[in-house]
Design an enzyme around this catalytic site. Structure first.
Site, PDB file in Angstrom:
ATOM      1  N   GLU A  92      43.466  19.751 -25.039  1.00 23.83           N
ATOM      2  CA  GLU A  92      42.116  19.266 -24.704  1.00 23.83           C
ATOM      3  C   GLU A  92      41.652  19.777 -23.350  1.00 23.83           C
ATOM      4  OE1 GLU A  92      42.507  14.847 -26.735  1.00 23.83           O
ATOM      5  OE2 GLU A  92      42.203  15.055 -24.588  1.00 23.83           O
ATOM      6  N   CYS A 112      53.237  16.564 -23.338  1.00 21.77           N
ATOM      7  CA  CYS A 112      53.852  16.338 -22.031  1.00 21.77           C
ATOM      8  C   CYS A 112      55.163  15.579 -22.222  1.00 21.77           C
ATOM      9  CB  CYS A 112      52.912  15.543 -21.128  1.00 21.77           C
ATOM     10  SG  CYS A 112      53.559  15.359 -19.454  1.00 21.77           S
ATOM     11  N   CYS A 338      42.563  11.035 -21.704  1.00 24.24           N
ATOM     12  CA  CYS A 338      43.323  12.255 -21.911  1.00 24.24           C
ATOM     13  C   CYS A 338      44.263  12.124 -23.107  1.00 24.24           C
ATOM     14  CB  CYS A 338      44.119  12.496 -20.640  1.00 24.24           C
ATOM     15  SG  CYS A 338      45.256  13.826 -20.741  1.00 24.24           S
TER      16      CYS A 338
HETATM   17  S1  SF4 Z   1      49.864  11.227 -16.977  1.00 25.34           S
HETATM   18 FE1  SF4 Z   1      50.260  12.019 -19.039  1.00 25.34          FE
HETATM   19  S2  SF4 Z   1      49.962  14.219 -18.869  1.00 25.34           S
HETATM   20 FE2  SF4 Z   1      50.161  13.443 -16.771  1.00 25.34          FE
HETATM   21  S3  SF4 Z   1      52.364  13.625 -16.295  1.00 25.34           S
HETATM   22 FE3  SF4 Z   1      52.078  11.553 -17.120  1.00 25.34          FE
HETATM   23  S4  SF4 Z   1      52.489  11.752 -19.327  1.00 25.34           S
HETATM   24 FE4  SF4 Z   1      52.140  13.820 -18.534  1.00 25.34          FE
END
Ligand code: SF4
Length: 351
Positions: A92, A112, A338
């Site tokens: 995204e 992630c 997100c």
């Molecule tokens: S906020 Fe989401 S994208 Fe960012 S490091 Fe943590 S798990 Fe990963």
């Protein structure tokens, strides 16, 4: 194997062109076509000989990012993009309009591995790192489809950019190059969950002749280690004291004020005691604490505090001498948080 020419810095392109028996200045021409003149085919590069264009076509592709879905906010024009990469992976990006500039929020990894409990991007884990060329194309695709120039970039979409360190630095090299898009380093913000050795490494890096001038936004989200461990597994590895020490080093070397991101979760980290502890931790360094009322993700079970509770927390911080801001919510009528758009599409595909 055919390589994506967007992946190359200008310096690397020079070496490639030399290996093809071409003069190094050709690299600058090609780089400008790609990054300043938005070429999407070698045929557009009319100041190159037909023979060179044919050889380039044999050796390189130009991008390969498509947009299977895009949502546009009716409230503020924010656009959320679902991008498909060359191998079918989905990521995204978000285009945000502010009064004086436009900002691209881009992803740096597919998924992630960090496991932050409030984040949808991590629900299915990490698939792979993104290349520098893929990151660059997120920005260019947003410019192409909106017809608007992007001057600010936040690397804050899915992924932990400092765990994709080499590609991140290559991306910064490409996007800041004056023969291409020429984005100012000072307009780039890299968001990290706090990979201490990588922050220290970045502080000591020389981008050009200087220490980096990019901004760091560090996800803190708690006022002490015990609470942070409950929200962010990375806290098991690095203590907040180590994280703040690394942040100080970054500030000392770069003189860039650091932003600490603090996702406010109702009943978890929004009390007066939290504000006091946080302020004590950050004393003595010019910082901004950016408060983000958490977006409810079904999987996490966390809920968002009231607007009043958020303002109260900011005021408490300021009473303790720490600057606070509340993240302006953009695109609240679309799949704003997100990872949510990607998650919905991945699930639909599995049905
Ligand atoms: S906020 Fe989401 S994208 Fe960012 S490091 Fe943590 S798990 Fe990963």
């Amino acid at each position: 194997m055919i390589k994506d020419i967007f992946d190359y810095t200008k310096g690397e392109l020079k070496a490639e062109l030399e290996s093809l028996g071409e003069k190094p200045y050709r690299a600058k021409q090609i780089f400008s076509w790609l990054h300043a003149r938005s070429a999407v085919s070698f045929d557009e590069m009319t100041d190159l000989s037909k023979d060179l264009r044919a050889r380039l076509k044999e050796k390189y592709s130009i991008g390969g990012l498509s947009v299977p879905d895009m949502q546009k906010s009716k409230l503020d024009g924010t656009r959320k993009y679902l991008f498909r990469l060359y191998d079918g992976e989905l990521i995204e990006g978000v285009f945000m309009e502010y009064r004086e500039w436009n900002t691209a929020c881009i992803s740096s990894q597919v998924g992630c591995a960090m496991g932050c409990r409030f984040c949808a991007s991590t629900v299915d884990g990490l698939s792979r790192d993104m290349t520098a060329g893929e990151m660059v194309q997120e920005v260019y695709e947003m410019e192409r489809s909106t017809g608007k120039k992007i001057s600010h970039i936040v690397v804050m979409g899915s992924g932990e950019p400092l765990l994709n360190y080499d590609n991140l630095l290559r991306f910064i090299d490409i996007i800041t190059d004056g023969d291409g898009k020429g984005v100012s380093q000072r307009n780039i913000t890299v968001s990290t969950c706090g990979i201490v050795p990588a922050i220290e490494r970045l502080a000591m890096e020389k981008l050009g002749r200087e220490h980096p001038q990019i901004n760091l936004a560090i996800s803190l989200h708690a006022s002490n280690d015990d609470k942070r461990k409950m929200l962010m597994p990375i806290a098991e590895k690095y203590s907040m004291a180590e994280l703040v020490r690394a942040s100080r080093l970054y500030y000392e070397k770069t003189h860039r004020k650091i932003t600490f991101e603090y996702a406010l979760v109702k009943g978890e980290n929004d009390s007066e005691a939290d504000a006091r502890e946080l302020a004590e931790l950050l004393q003595g360094m010019p910082v901004l604490v950016n408060l983000i009322p958490v977006n409810p993700v079904t999987e996490s079970g966390y809920s968002r505090p009231s607007r009043e509770a958020v303002i109260n927390f900011k005021n408490k911080l300021e009473n303790f001498g720490i600057n606070g801001s509340i993240r302006r919510e953009l695109g609240s009528d679309i799949d704003g948080a997100c990872g949510q758009l990607r998650m919905r599409h991945s699930r639909d595909a599995r049905r």
